[in-house]
Design an enzyme around this catalytic site. Structure first.
Site, mmCIF file in Angstrom:
data_model
loop_
_atom_site.group_PDB
_atom_site.id
_atom_site.type_symbol
_atom_site.label_atom_id
_atom_site.label_comp_id
_atom_site.label_asym_id
_atom_site.label_seq_id
_atom_site.Cartn_x
_atom_site.Cartn_y
_atom_site.Cartn_z
ATOM 1 N N THR A 121 64.881 14.606 52.304
ATOM 2 C CA THR A 121 63.878 14.028 51.406
ATOM 3 C C THR A 121 62.951 15.142 50.958
ATOM 4 O OG1 THR A 121 63.992 11.981 52.615
ATOM 5 C CG2 THR A 121 62.061 12.298 51.235
ATOM 6 N N GLU A 155 67.627 5.044 61.216
ATOM 7 C CA GLU A 155 67.984 5.373 62.584
ATOM 8 C C GLU A 155 68.374 4.080 63.302
ATOM 9 O OE1 GLU A 155 65.152 7.833 64.576
ATOM 10 O OE2 GLU A 155 64.904 9.104 62.820
ATOM 11 N N CYS A 260 60.201 9.195 58.905
ATOM 12 C CA CYS A 260 60.262 9.111 57.439
ATOM 13 C C CYS A 260 59.034 8.496 56.790
ATOM 14 C CB CYS A 260 61.504 8.337 57.021
ATOM 15 S SG CYS A 260 62.999 9.285 57.294
ATOM 16 N N LYS A 263 55.552 10.311 56.859
ATOM 17 C CA LYS A 263 55.653 11.616 56.194
ATOM 18 C C LYS A 263 55.926 11.446 54.687
ATOM 19 C CE LYS A 263 59.613 13.944 56.884
ATOM 20 N NZ LYS A 263 60.382 14.565 55.859
ATOM 21 N N ARG A 327 59.044 10.004 67.263
ATOM 22 C CA ARG A 327 58.159 10.624 66.270
ATOM 23 C C ARG A 327 57.292 9.557 65.584
ATOM 24 N NH1 ARG A 327 62.437 14.171 63.036
ATOM 25 N NH2 ARG A 327 63.791 12.483 63.741
HETATM 26 C C1 UDX Z 1 63.584 4.578 56.939
HETATM 27 C C2 UDX Z 1 64.272 3.951 55.716
HETATM 28 O O1 UDX Z 1 64.533 2.561 55.985
HETATM 29 C C3 UDX Z 1 65.544 4.695 55.378
HETATM 30 O O2 UDX Z 1 66.120 4.161 54.193
HETATM 31 C C4 UDX Z 1 65.228 6.173 55.182
HETATM 32 O O3 UDX Z 1 66.409 6.912 54.947
HETATM 33 C C5 UDX Z 1 64.514 6.727 56.408
HETATM 34 O O4 UDX Z 1 63.347 5.951 56.687
HETATM 35 P P1 UDX Z 1 63.936 4.527 59.595
HETATM 36 O O5 UDX Z 1 62.646 5.289 59.656
HETATM 37 O O6 UDX Z 1 65.092 5.000 60.395
HETATM 38 O O7 UDX Z 1 64.438 4.412 58.070
HETATM 39 O O8 UDX Z 1 63.651 3.033 60.116
HETATM 40 P P2 UDX Z 1 63.291 1.627 59.461
HETATM 41 O O9 UDX Z 1 64.244 0.617 59.968
HETATM 42 O O10 UDX Z 1 63.124 1.696 58.005
HETATM 43 O O11 UDX Z 1 61.866 1.327 60.150
HETATM 44 C C6 UDX Z 1 60.735 2.150 59.924
HETATM 45 C C7 UDX Z 1 59.524 1.616 60.649
HETATM 46 O O12 UDX Z 1 59.078 0.401 60.076
HETATM 47 C C8 UDX Z 1 59.749 1.301 62.130
HETATM 48 O O13 UDX Z 1 58.633 1.748 62.879
HETATM 49 C C9 UDX Z 1 59.862 -0.198 62.175
HETATM 50 O O14 UDX Z 1 59.472 -0.742 63.418
HETATM 51 C C10 UDX Z 1 58.888 -0.592 61.070
HETATM 52 N N1 UDX Z 1 59.176 -1.906 60.484
HETATM 53 C C11 UDX Z 1 60.326 -2.125 59.794
HETATM 54 C C12 UDX Z 1 58.224 -2.943 60.618
HETATM 55 O O15 UDX Z 1 57.156 -2.771 61.222
HETATM 56 N N2 UDX Z 1 58.502 -4.151 60.034
HETATM 57 C C13 UDX Z 1 59.646 -4.393 59.339
HETATM 58 O O16 UDX Z 1 59.813 -5.511 58.830
HETATM 59 C C14 UDX Z 1 60.598 -3.355 59.217
#
Ligand code: UDX
Length: 429
Positions: A121, A155, A260, A263, A327
């Protein structure tokens, strides 16, 4: 196709293993020699369901190998992905030192046409800089292309996300680059969004920022639910069934974390500002997320009255389930904050214990959830790991000092827990 992926972190390893699985010959590169030595022996440095097996299978089939040599990678592959880290600088900007380094090294080792693809990214216009860097350091006049192909994997479900994407975004400037990347992704049978490089870069910023904003929106709604005595889970269900809104990313909780969203939001706010636009919505989304953690801390304090000397049990340390990644995990922020007020912590996570041990001092790491809740004055569920949903709360009731449960992810039925004698405190319900 012969492919290399430079940067063997989360995105690099998943992309490399998955592209090998699709039948390509892939070289994964990293300048961390210990990491490369470990990977060559089947030691995968991150926990991601299915990744270790996918790597081993493709190493065995001789479709995947690991090296520290960019030269070997550039000489052996027509398509080169850059998937190195782009950490945040103090001012919120992304640190692109790694990208520049790799671009320069690719240029110095290029002897014939190569397609260089940004996968990390990166801020909009990085493609331009990569092109400029390669043109500056290249030894003779060789034709090359730069493309942007942002990754959307999450992830915990990274391999499934890679193999079954909602769409594949390809930002290109030439027919040849378009043809190469379209051919590479053909087996996935996914909709292709073929566009210019800057638009592709912006799709990634916009998609991640939108999702983070969606979470902050429902977290803000949870605050109002709390004040009025409504249930945010019901509100989210009612909203989510509207197809224009959709039900995913509407779970209220202790805030988003990970490598992600925090950041990427910072980066998008900073880039927009630099370009001359004040992205107020994103600033608000970021504030709501910070405030959400404080809100949960206040709930704990209100319930405990005196925090000093109390034993707090934290279930879940990773920023989300099915990963060992800590992280920007809200759980860790919460622990640090209450520790300074004198609380004692007993913690457990199914996968993230090792990483957490390196980051957290002065807390007791327990073998399982039951060990962590023994003698606790308060239990906080910070990550919705599936095994926490099935805990035996009758047993837990007997183990704790005080039956106080903060359900930081709204995964339990409040009535059931209250019947068992717990003081149940959810988020916005
Ligand atoms: C994210 C994006 O979804 C992905 O497309 C990108 O490539 C990288 O960043 P990721 O960080 O792996 O992916 O996890 P994700 O499932 O998106 O969750 C991110 C955060 O949001 C987590 O801390 C999760 O607990 C939180 N979350 C997610 C909520 O609090 N509520 C939700 O409804 C969904």
């Amino acid at each position: 196709m012969n492919i290399s992926i430079i940067g063997s972190g989360y995105v690099g390893l998943v992309t490399g293993a998955a592209l090998a699985q699709l039948g390509n010959k892939v070289i994964c590169v990293d300048n961390d020699r210990d990491k490369i030595a470990g990977l060559s022996k089947g030691r995968v440095p991150i926990y991601e369901p299915g990744l270790k097996e996918l790597i081993s299978a493709n190493v065995r089939r001789k479709r995947l190998k690991f090296t520290s040599s960019i030269k070997e990678a550039v000489e052996g592959s027509e398509v080169i992905f850059i998937a190195v880290g782009t950490p945040s600088l103090e001012n919120g900007e992304a640190d692109l030192t790694g990208i520049e380094n790799v671009a320069r090294n690719i240029a110095l080792n290029m002897k014939e046409y190569r397609l260089i693809v940004e996968k990390s990214t990166v801020p909009v216009e990085t493609g331009e800089w990569v092109k400029h860097t390669i043109a500056t350091y290249i030894k003779k006049k060789i034709v090359f292309d730069v493309a942007s192909n942002p990754e959307f994997l999450r992830e915990g479900t990274a391999i499934r996300d890679f193999m079954h994407p909602d769409r594949i975004v390809i930002g290109v400037e030439s027919k040849k680059a378009e043809e190469l990347l379209s051919r590479l992704y053909e087996p996935l049978n996914a909709p292709l969004v073929i566009t210019d490089i800057k638009s592709a870069e912006l799709i990634k910023h916009a998609a991640n920022s939108f999702l983070a904003t969606k979470i902050s929106f429902i977290n803000a709604v949870s605050r109002v639910c709390d004040l009025v005595g409504a249930d945010v889970a019901e509100v989210a269900r009612g909203m989510g069934l509207d197809k224009r809104i959709g039900s995913s990313f509407l779970n209220a909780g202790i805030g988003y974390g990970g490598s992600c969203f925090p950041k990427d939001l910072d980066a998008f706010i900073t880039i927009s500002k630099k370009l001359g636009y004040d992205f107020g919505i994103l600033k608000a989304a970021k504030n709501v997320n910070e405030e959400q953690k404080n809100f949960v801390i206040r709930k704990i304090k209100d319930a405990l009255w005196i925090v000093k000397g109390k034993v707090i049990s934290v279930l879940g340390l990773s920023f989300k389930p099915d990963t060992d990644d800590i992280r920007s995990s809200p759980a860790l922020d919460l622990i640090e904050s209450l520790r300074t007020e004198g609380a004692k912590f007993k913690v457990y996570d199914p996968q993230a214990m090792q990483k957490a041990k390196a980051a957290l001092k002065g807390v007791e790491f327990c073998k399982d959830a039951y060990g962590a809740v023994r003698n606790a004055d308060c239990i906080i569920v910070a990550t919705e790991w599936p095994e926490f949903k099935d805990l035996d709360f009758r047993k837990i009731r007997k183990l704790v000092k005080r039956p106080l449960l903060i359900d930081g992810r709204n995964i339990y039925n409040p009535q059931v827990l209250r019947k068992l004698g717990f003081t149940y405190i959810g988020i916005g319900r």
